[in-house]
Each structure stands twice: as C-alpha cells, then as structure tokens.
Design an enzyme around this catalytic site. Sequence first.
Site, PDB file in Angstrom:
ATOM      1  N   LYS A 269       0.855  -1.192   0.000  1.00 17.56           N
ATOM      2  CA  LYS A 269       0.000   0.000   0.000  1.00 17.56           C
ATOM      3  C   LYS A 269       0.890   1.241   0.000  1.00 17.56           C
ATOM      4  O   LYS A 269       2.037   1.194   0.443  1.00 17.56           O
ATOM      5  CB  LYS A 269      -0.942   0.015   1.206  1.00 17.56           C
ATOM      6  CG  LYS A 269      -0.257   0.078   2.560  1.00 17.56           C
ATOM      7  CD  LYS A 269      -1.267   0.096   3.690  1.00 17.56           C
ATOM      8  CE  LYS A 269      -0.570   0.196   5.044  1.00 17.56           C
ATOM      9  NZ  LYS A 269       0.151   1.466   5.240  1.00 17.56           N
ATOM     10  N   LYS A 298       1.398  -0.456   9.765  1.00 18.08           N
ATOM     11  CA  LYS A 298       2.482   0.208   9.035  1.00 18.08           C
ATOM     12  C   LYS A 298       2.164   1.693   8.817  1.00 18.08           C
ATOM     13  O   LYS A 298       1.019   2.129   8.882  1.00 18.08           O
ATOM     14  CB  LYS A 298       2.683  -0.473   7.679  1.00 18.08           C
ATOM     15  CG  LYS A 298       3.128  -1.924   7.798  1.00 18.08           C
ATOM     16  CD  LYS A 298       4.533  -2.022   8.393  1.00 18.08           C
ATOM     17  CE  LYS A 298       4.968  -3.460   8.600  1.00 18.08           C
ATOM     18  NZ  LYS A 298       4.430  -4.078   9.794  1.00 18.08           N
ATOM     19  N   ASP A 299       3.242   2.469   8.540  1.00 21.96           N
ATOM     20  CA  ASP A 299       3.110   3.910   8.317  1.00 21.96           C
ATOM     21  C   ASP A 299       2.104   4.211   7.224  1.00 21.96           C
ATOM     22  O   ASP A 299       1.923   3.435   6.286  1.00 21.96           O
ATOM     23  CB  ASP A 299       4.465   4.501   7.900  1.00 21.96           C
ATOM     24  CG  ASP A 299       5.506   4.380   8.984  1.00 21.96           C
ATOM     25  OD1 ASP A 299       5.887   5.394   9.564  1.00 21.96           O
ATOM     26  OD2 ASP A 299       5.947   3.233   9.230  1.00 21.96           O
ATOM     27  N   LYS A 300       1.497   5.385   7.318  1.00 26.53           N
ATOM     28  CA  LYS A 300       0.611   5.831   6.253  1.00 26.53           C
ATOM     29  C   LYS A 300       1.428   6.426   5.117  1.00 26.53           C
ATOM     30  O   LYS A 300       1.350   5.956   3.978  1.00 26.53           O
ATOM     31  CB  LYS A 300      -0.392   6.865   6.768  1.00 26.53           C
ATOM     32  CG  LYS A 300      -1.260   7.434   5.642  1.00 26.53           C
ATOM     33  CD  LYS A 300      -2.228   8.492   6.123  1.00 26.53           C
ATOM     34  CE  LYS A 300      -3.044   9.044   4.943  1.00 26.53           C
ATOM     35  NZ  LYS A 300      -4.001  10.093   5.364  1.00 26.53           N
ATOM     36  N   GLN A 398       4.344   8.001  15.381  1.00 26.90           N
ATOM     37  CA  GLN A 398       3.223   7.271  14.786  1.00 26.90           C
ATOM     38  C   GLN A 398       2.362   6.613  15.860  1.00 26.90           C
ATOM     39  O   GLN A 398       1.170   6.407  15.671  1.00 26.90           O
ATOM     40  CB  GLN A 398       3.727   6.179  13.827  1.00 26.90           C
ATOM     41  CG  GLN A 398       4.628   6.673  12.725  1.00 26.90           C
ATOM     42  CD  GLN A 398       6.090   6.499  13.077  1.00 26.90           C
ATOM     43  OE1 GLN A 398       6.558   6.998  14.099  1.00 26.90           O
ATOM     44  NE2 GLN A 398       6.827   5.821  12.224  1.00 26.90           N
TER      45      GLN A 398
END
Length: 682
Positions: A269, A298-300, A398
């Site tokens: 993604k 997971k990070d955006k 985060q």
Amino acid sequence: MKEVCVTNVPNCFISDHEGFTGTIKNYTKDFVVTEIDIHRQLVNTLVVGPQNIDKPNPDALLEKSKRNTKCKQDSTIISPDIDHSSPVDRDLKLLLGLSVYEELERFLITTQNDSDAKRDELNNQTQSLTPEMSLGSFPDKHQRMAVHRAIRHQFPSLMTVTHQFEIKVKENHDYRELSGLVTEEESEGFFRFIDAKVPGSAYTFRPDDVKDHRTAVHHFLSRRFGKLVETKSFSDPGGTAISVRLKPRKRTKDDCVEEEVYTGFTLCKENLETLEAISYMAATLGAVPSDFSYAGIKDKRAVTYQAMVVKNVPVKRLTEKAAELERRGLRVSHVRSAPEPLHLGRLAGNHFDLVVRHLRAHADGGGKRDAPGDVAAAVERAVGNVKARGFVNYYGPQRFGSGQGVQSDRVGLALLKEDMVGAVRLFFTPEDGDEPHNQAKRHFVQTENAKEALALMPVSKARERLMLRALHRYGPGADGCTRAWLSLPYGMRVFYPHAYCSRVWNEAVAHRLATLGHAPIQGDLVWQDLQEDTGESNLPQMHVVSAEEERDGVYTLAQVVLPMPGNTVTYPQNAMGLWYRERLANDGLGDGRFRISGLKLNLPGCYRPLVATPRNLTHRLLEQGEEVAGGGEEEEEERGGEEMARRRRESERAPLTLVLNFDLVSSSYATVCLREMMKCDV
C-alpha cells in the site's frame, strides 16, 4: 515533505555526535517499509509453492493430526489402535525443549507406576495434593494453547493447568477412572476422540458381554461427558459394544474450525492507513474488516509491504480481485493458503529503505552552515555511532498520531479508566482546518447526530465510519459508546490503551537516563538472555541488578529493560519503581487497572530494551544530479510549479542526499533511529 525533527519524543540521546538536518518523506517512495516474517524472510520476496508454503504452527499440526485419526474402513468411527505419535511427538519436543520433554516422560512413568492403593488415596484427596510438574512459563497465548493441546493429544492420562503464564501438568483423574473400567488403549483412544471433537464422529469400545460392566461405563460417560456425548450399546458378531457419539448441536461461527478457509498474501500500500486499506479490501471481497489479520500496523505516508491473512476468502477469489484492488492502489502478491490467522507481533521486524534529502549541517551560533565536505563527515560520524551504539528505543510519533489535536494516548487513558463516552468525544475531537473529516467530527461533537456525521465523513476514514455506524444504531450513551469501540477490529481497539502505555514508557526511559545515567545500576531490570529477534519480551522472569554487579560492570545499558505498564509486569527496584507508581497514580491508575472488560481487552504489559540497534545498516551519499530510486516526477508535478521551484533552490543549497538501508526488530521505529543520527528534535 516532512522535516525529520520527531515530535512527541523526549530529548535524550546515546551518542554525542553533532548530527545534521534534512527532510524525509519528500515522496512516499522515499520511505519504504518491508515486513520481515518470523522465518526471517522479506514478505515481498516469499517463494510461494509446495516447497515453501507458510509453515503451520503447532495448533495447525495438531488439527491435521486429529483429522487423520478417522478409521480408514469407516470415516465415522475412530479406532483405538491408530498411531498418533510421530508429528505431535516431534512438535511437543520443540515446544518444551528436549530436557523438559524427557522429564515429562519420567513424570508420566512415575504416575503410571503408582500403586493402586496410593492412586485410590490420591483420587479421594483434593486436586492440590496430586503430584504435579511445571513445564515452564509460556507468555504467548497461542504457544500455551499449543502446549495444552499437544499434552492432551500425546499424553491423555495427564491434564494441564495454567497459573498466569506457567503451565503445570498432573494426573488426569477422569482418565484414571475410565482406565479402571476399560483398557489403557481404549482410554487413550476415547480421550483423543473427545479432544478432537470431529463433527459426526463416534468412538466404539471393544465388545463387552458383562452388562453390569457396560452399565458402569455408561454411567461414567454420562456423569463426566453427558453434555458432549451420547452413548448406546449395540450387538455385533464379536459381542455387545458401547458406541459414543458427539451430540449434535446448533452450528455457530466457532464450530468446525477446520472448515474455515484462510488465505495469506502480501499487501503493498502507498499513502494509506492499514485500516483504510483493509476497509477497501473488505468492500471489494465481500468480507468484513474483522476477517483480516496482520502482524503490525504500518506507516501511512510510505510504501509498505506487509503480510496479511483473510478468513473465508479463497485463494482463487482473492487472485481474481487483484486487478480491481490495484485500481484502488492496493497490490496483493504471494497469494497462498494459510493455516491460521496472523497475530499482532508475529514478525521478526521490518526492513527500511529510506532517502533523506537536502542534507545540511546544523547552524552554529551565528547561523553559518558547514560546507558539503563537512556535512559528509558529520553523516559518516553519525551513521558510525548509531551502527556501533544504537539509539534510545523510544516509541515514535506514529504511536500517538502526530499532528492530531487529541492524540491516541489520551484516548487510551480514557478507555483504561472505562470512560467510554469521554473516549469517544476525545476520538472525535476535530483538528484545526475545514477538511471534510474535521467537519464531520465537529458536527458530531456539537450535535451528537451520528447519522448526519456519517454522511459527512469521507469513505477513506474507515475507523471513524465504523464507530459512527455503531453510534447511530445504539446511541451516544455509555452502552452505545462501548459498542462503538467494539465495532473496531481488535488490533485497532487495543491500539489506544497501548498508546497510553507507550507514552508512559517514553517518559520513563527519558527520566531513567536523565536522572540515573547511562550505566546499569542496582535495582535495574535486565533480561540476561534477550533474543536479538525481538524488541519486546513478555517473559516475566527478570534479573534485578545487585550492588556487586553494578560495581563490577557486569551488564551493559543494552541489556537494561523497562516495563510497559500492565497487569503482570515487575517494576524496577530502585527510584524508577517509585516513579512508575507516582506517574500512574497521577493519571488515576494507581490500582494498576489494565483490564477493560467491556472491550474484552487485557494488557499484561511487557519489557522493552532501553536501547535498539539497527542491523545490516548500509548508507550512501549521493551528490546533486545522481538518481535516487524512488523519486518521482509525477509527485513533483502534483505539488505545482512554485513547490518545484522551491525544491530546486533547496537542492542547490543542499546538494547531498543520504540513502539508508537497515533492519529493525518489531516495535522499533526508523524515525527514532534517524533522530539519533541527525540530532534533530522540534
């Protein structure tokens, strides 16, 4: 573009180099995160095929073994002379370790050799007087389940009990009573049949023409297992035998686990939150978000590769929908059958490929910056120090939701205090700005009209929409707010209390380093056998540093751990123990309340090392004009001509770019590692 000055993180460092400045995430492709699975493979390079299908866990092996115990002549009858030993035997040795396994076998022989008189005496006493053996501590829930099942299957004459994380084994009195009525072989076969619970299956004892004896067996089975089975006697050529059949029961979603289908895949993604991506996939596949499981969030703003498993979506269907998902910006690959869902934390770590642009030295007192050669030297010193000494293992921004008006730890504290209404209002507190999601939040806070707020909320805000749907259905009261939180998948629900505990941990490590220094001292907790492949340890056995060990320098700072608050952790036996108690009491958690029964959440706590060290760290310095894989003209064009001009001027002043590649254990943050290198904190 994001300046690499990490907020929400206290100002403590391990090394004293001068650092440098730069920017990260100029493009999402500048920050690539690839999950490393428990077999230490990058999830985007898995080999899918018969030679390397995901290894099933012990539970899956046991289920397969149970399904194979049906008689070849009659699929509804389980024969007592089937060989069950080899796969489970090998698996139990792996679970317990060879020495404990051999001790367990000796314990079994001891219980079997007890005299009948002593056995009768034990059966008439309380369970606590029965001889027992400890198998050790198993902090992972799924590992404990595997041990329980393996013991029941391989040694039916024994039973297991759990106290906190410790599993103890003792004689199974039901087995002993039954083996006084039938043979040992028949007792073992019956208890394996009961453990397997294969729908429609039956177990048949050997023929017995003594009616009183058969009656005693019927009575025992009715008394001990009447809710599960029904029995009857029937005649065959060899005599009259007793048949035991599982009672039919209403089918539920938890029944027939072996019929559930699990499909594993790798998800790529870009610039999407994990739950947002899951929401898109669920809509496309006709599933619900709770059908998806994953090892970590997971990070955006990054390109991320992570393993996922979806329930009751066959491999063929997911493969057929891959093109449709890709049109939404989601790429699925390495699609294969999986034995079970994924669980949070079941990963070895993450691999990072990062680009830091516009490198410059920190300005001196007069605002003057160093030449490019000095910048390169500063980068070399910084990378070398972090490679050798590591970095303070803070939770990154985060974890708390950087940029949000009300951050996740405040929501988590409200949940821990079981203030469901307050937690919902904090969750929907809008940020500054008139973006659609802020307008929707503002409308709900002002009117409590969840239906109207849902109409305003963008489709991409999956978490908010799930909660608004529940609030519309059940109302904004305490019960409705509880149901709203329960509408989130477990991994998202537990994120908020974890965020609070992470905030406390960050403050604790900063206080520890600032007040007690960078060397282990008396009363610190150390995990002597800390494994390299884990960033946190749930294991409760800790060693407390003694005065002599402090004096002799037995331990290093890298071996010191601090507890994440929870129900089962031990706190340091020095000034830090008092700090924890006062810190939690200030937030109204003085009684150590880390269970949220209404949300089915329990936080046992864990131990986290103060220091993390990147592995396989490599770096390259690129000069102006050199290509960096991952940059993109398309993204530049989207930013407009003025932004491009500004970037060009910035690049002329700061021509150097740093490319970094490294691995971190799970739950350690690349942004925090960069912060140690760059000494940049805002």
